[in-house]
Design a protein around this motif. Structure first.
Motif, PDB file in Angstrom:
ATOM      1  N   GLU A 165      18.269   3.624  -8.854  1.00 22.32           N
ATOM      2  CA  GLU A 165      18.852   3.805 -10.185  1.00 22.32           C
ATOM      3  C   GLU A 165      18.673   5.246 -10.676  1.00 22.32           C
ATOM      4  O   GLU A 165      19.610   5.850 -11.206  1.00 22.32           O
ATOM      5  N   TYR A 166      17.465   5.779 -10.491  1.00 15.91           N
ATOM      6  CA  TYR A 166      17.197   7.140 -10.967  1.00 15.91           C
ATOM      7  C   TYR A 166      17.948   8.172 -10.123  1.00 15.91           C
ATOM      8  O   TYR A 166      18.453   9.170 -10.662  1.00 15.91           O
ATOM      9  N   ALA A 186      10.773  18.102 -18.811  1.00 11.48           N
ATOM     10  CA  ALA A 186      11.250  17.400 -20.008  1.00 11.48           C
ATOM     11  C   ALA A 186      12.632  16.802 -19.778  1.00 11.48           C
ATOM     12  O   ALA A 186      12.925  15.685 -20.239  1.00 11.48           O
ATOM     13  N   LYS A 187      13.495  17.525 -19.062  1.00 14.01           N
ATOM     14  CA  LYS A 187      14.843  17.022 -18.780  1.00 14.01           C
ATOM     15  C   LYS A 187      14.777  15.822 -17.839  1.00 14.01           C
ATOM     16  O   LYS A 187      15.497  14.828 -18.030  1.00 14.01           O
ATOM     17  N   GLY A 193      14.742   7.935 -19.173  1.00  9.61           N
ATOM     18  CA  GLY A 193      14.987   6.971 -20.241  1.00  9.61           C
ATOM     19  C   GLY A 193      16.262   6.174 -20.030  1.00  9.61           C
ATOM     20  O   GLY A 193      16.453   5.120 -20.661  1.00  9.61           O
ATOM     21  N   LYS A 194      17.144   6.634 -19.153  1.00 13.08           N
ATOM     22  CA  LYS A 194      18.388   5.923 -18.851  1.00 13.08           C
ATOM     23  C   LYS A 194      18.180   4.790 -17.845  1.00 13.08           C
ATOM     24  O   LYS A 194      19.092   4.016 -17.579  1.00 13.08           O
ATOM     25  N   VAL A 195      16.971   4.746 -17.247  1.00 16.46           N
ATOM     26  CA  VAL A 195      16.656   3.703 -16.269  1.00 16.46           C
ATOM     27  C   VAL A 195      15.641   2.758 -16.904  1.00 16.46           C
ATOM     28  O   VAL A 195      14.485   3.149 -17.121  1.00 16.46           O
ATOM     29  N   PRO A 196      16.045   1.554 -17.219  1.00 20.97           N
ATOM     30  CA  PRO A 196      15.134   0.620 -17.888  1.00 20.97           C
ATOM     31  C   PRO A 196      13.817   0.444 -17.123  1.00 20.97           C
ATOM     32  O   PRO A 196      13.809   0.218 -15.920  1.00 20.97           O
ATOM     33  N   LEU A 198      11.524   2.647 -16.371  1.00 20.65           N
ATOM     34  CA  LEU A 198      11.016   3.761 -15.567  1.00 20.65           C
ATOM     35  C   LEU A 198      10.086   4.680 -16.347  1.00 20.65           C
ATOM     36  O   LEU A 198       9.089   5.175 -15.811  1.00 20.65           O
ATOM     37  N   ASP A 199      10.386   4.928 -17.603  1.00 20.20           N
ATOM     38  CA  ASP A 199       9.633   5.905 -18.388  1.00 20.20           C
ATOM     39  C   ASP A 199       8.291   5.319 -18.821  1.00 20.20           C
ATOM     40  O   ASP A 199       8.130   4.829 -19.937  1.00 20.20           O
ATOM     41  N   THR A 200       7.338   5.395 -17.912  1.00 20.42           N
ATOM     42  CA  THR A 200       5.991   4.876 -18.165  1.00 20.42           C
ATOM     43  C   THR A 200       4.981   6.019 -18.093  1.00 20.42           C
ATOM     44  O   THR A 200       5.291   7.094 -17.565  1.00 20.42           O
ATOM     45  N   PRO A 201       3.765   5.814 -18.574  1.00 23.76           N
ATOM     46  CA  PRO A 201       2.739   6.861 -18.449  1.00 23.76           C
ATOM     47  C   PRO A 201       2.491   7.248 -16.990  1.00 23.76           C
ATOM     48  O   PRO A 201       2.256   8.426 -16.690  1.00 23.76           O
ATOM     49  N   GLU A 202       2.544   6.280 -16.081  1.00 25.45           N
ATOM     50  CA  GLU A 202       2.321   6.567 -14.663  1.00 25.45           C
ATOM     51  C   GLU A 202       3.420   7.466 -14.109  1.00 25.45           C
ATOM     52  O   GLU A 202       3.145   8.423 -13.375  1.00 25.45           O
ATOM     53  N   PHE A 203       4.660   7.152 -14.460  1.00 24.90           N
ATOM     54  CA  PHE A 203       5.785   7.974 -13.996  1.00 24.90           C
ATOM     55  C   PHE A 203       5.687   9.383 -14.571  1.00 24.90           C
ATOM     56  O   PHE A 203       5.869  10.371 -13.858  1.00 24.90           O
ATOM     57  N   ARG A 204       5.377   9.476 -15.844  1.00 26.94           N
ATOM     58  CA  ARG A 204       5.273  10.785 -16.485  1.00 26.94           C
ATOM     59  C   ARG A 204       4.184  11.631 -15.832  1.00 26.94           C
ATOM     60  O   ARG A 204       4.374  12.826 -15.589  1.00 26.94           O
TER      61      ARG A 204
END
Length: 299
Positions: A165-166, A186-187, A193-196, A198-204
C-alpha cells in the motif's frame, strides 16, 4: 710628537669603532639566523601537529560515518539472495516478477501507473509474486537523499505489513525528479497517513532513525554489480521483458505470459504486435558507468 700620538689614537679609535660595529652586525646576523631557524622549526612542528590533528579528525569522521551507517538490517520477511527483495503476492504463484525501482525515478512511476492494476489483479488471483528491489539511482545523479529515505520508509512499511500500500502511495505522489521532497522525513510520514494503520510510533521511529539505510545501500550495490541498464528493470521468471523496444511489453502481454505460465505452457512471449501500446512505452532511467551520469533518462 703629541700631535702624532693624538692622530694615532683617533685612528685606533675609529678602527675600534668600525670593528665593534662589524662585530655587532655579525652578532645580529647570527641572532637573526637563529631566530629564522627557530621560526622554521616551530612552523614545521606546527604543520606536523596540524596534520596529525587533521588526520585524527578525518579518521574519527570516517569511523563516525561507518558507525552511522550501522549494521545491515533487512526488513521483516525480506527474501532472495542476501534478503534484498521485498515480496508481494500469494504463496504458490507460478510466476515471479522481479522489479528494480527507485522512488524518485519518473520511468518507474510510469511503469507503476501503467501496470499497477494488472499486477494487483494477477497477485489477487495467486498467479504472480513480485520481488521489489529498491535502489538509489536518482540520488547519485541529482543529489539529495529522497531515493534512500523513500526506500528506507518503504522497508519500514514492510515491517508493519503495509509495504504494498505504501509503495503505491509513494509512486502515486512522486515529486518531480529534481525535487528531493522524499529527502524530508516529514513528507514520508505525511504520506504514511494515506495508508490506514501505518502511521504508528514504531513506523515513525524506523523512518527517523534510518533503520534500513544500510540494507538499501546493499540493495543498490547489488543493482550496480548486476550491470542492469537502468530503472525500472523488470524481469519475469528471470527474463528481462521490459527492455525489448522491438517488442514492447504491455499490460495485456504481461497478463498473457503469466496466465500461460500458470497453465504450464511455459509463459511463451506472445507474438509481436505491429504497434506498441502507449502504456508500454515508458522510458527507463538509465544506469551509466560515467561519473554523475547515473539516473539520466534513457530509451
Amino acid at each position: 710628537m703629541s700631535e702624532k700620538n693624538d692622530g694615532a689614537n683617533r685612528d685606533a679609535t675609529k678602527r675600534s669603532a668600525r670593528e665593534r660595529l662589524q662585530e655587532e652586525r655579525e652578532r645580529e646576523k647570527s641572532r637573526e639566523k637563529r631566530r629564522r631557524t627557530l621560526l622554521v622549526a616551530a612552523a614545521v612542528v606546527g604543520v606536523l601537529g596540524l596534520a596529525a590533528v587533521v588526520g585524527l579528525i578525518a579518521a574519527n569522521a570516517g569511523k563516525d560515518d561507518a558507525d552511522k551507517a550501522g549494521p545491515v538490517v533487512a526488513p521483516s520477511g525480506a527474501t532472495g539472495k542476501d534478503a534484498l527483495a521485498i515480496r508481494t503476492g500469494k504463496d504458490g504463484a507460478k510466476s515471479t516478477l522481479t522489479v528494480w525501482e527507485d522512488f524518485r525515478c519518473p520511468a518507474c512511476k510510469a511503469f507503476e501507473d501503467n501496470y499497477r492494476a494488472t499486477v494487483h489483479e494477477l497477485e489477487a488471483k495467486g498467479l504472480l509474486n513480485v520481488d521489489y528491489h529498491l535502489v538509489t539511482l536518482i540520488d547519485g545523479n541529482m543529489g539529495g537523499s529522497g531515493s534512500l529515505k523513500g526506500a528506507n520508509a518503504a522497508a519500514c512499511a514492510q515491517d508493519a505489513g503495509k509495504f504494498a500500500e505504501y509503495h503505491d502511495v509513494l509512486f502515486q505522489n512522486q515529486p518531480q525528479e529534481t525535487d528531493d521532497a522524499y529527502g524530508k522525513n516529514a513528507k514520508l510520514l505525511e504520506l504514511a497517513g494515506k495508508v490506514p494503520g501505518l502511521d504508528t510510533p514504531e513506523f515513525r521511529a524506523c523512518v527517523e532513525e534510518g533503520k534500513h539505510n544500510s540494507w538499501v545501500a546493499k540493495s543498490f550495490a547489488a543493482f550496480s554489480a548486476g550491470k542492469f541498464k537502468g530503472t525500472p528493470t523488470v524481469q519475469l521468471n528471470g527474463k528481462d521483458i521490459f527492455a525489448d523496444q522491438a517488442n514492447p511489453l504491455t499490460p495485456q502481454k504481461l497478463k498473457e505470459q503469466v496466465e500461460a505460465a500458470a497453465k504450464g505452457s511455459g509463459g511463451a512471449t506472445p507474438k509481436r504486435s505491429g504497434k506498441p501500446s502507449p502504456s508500454g512505452s515508458a522510458s527507463a532511467s538509465a544506469a551509466s558507468s560515467a561519473p554523475g551520469a547515473r539516473g539520466a533518462a534513457g530509451h
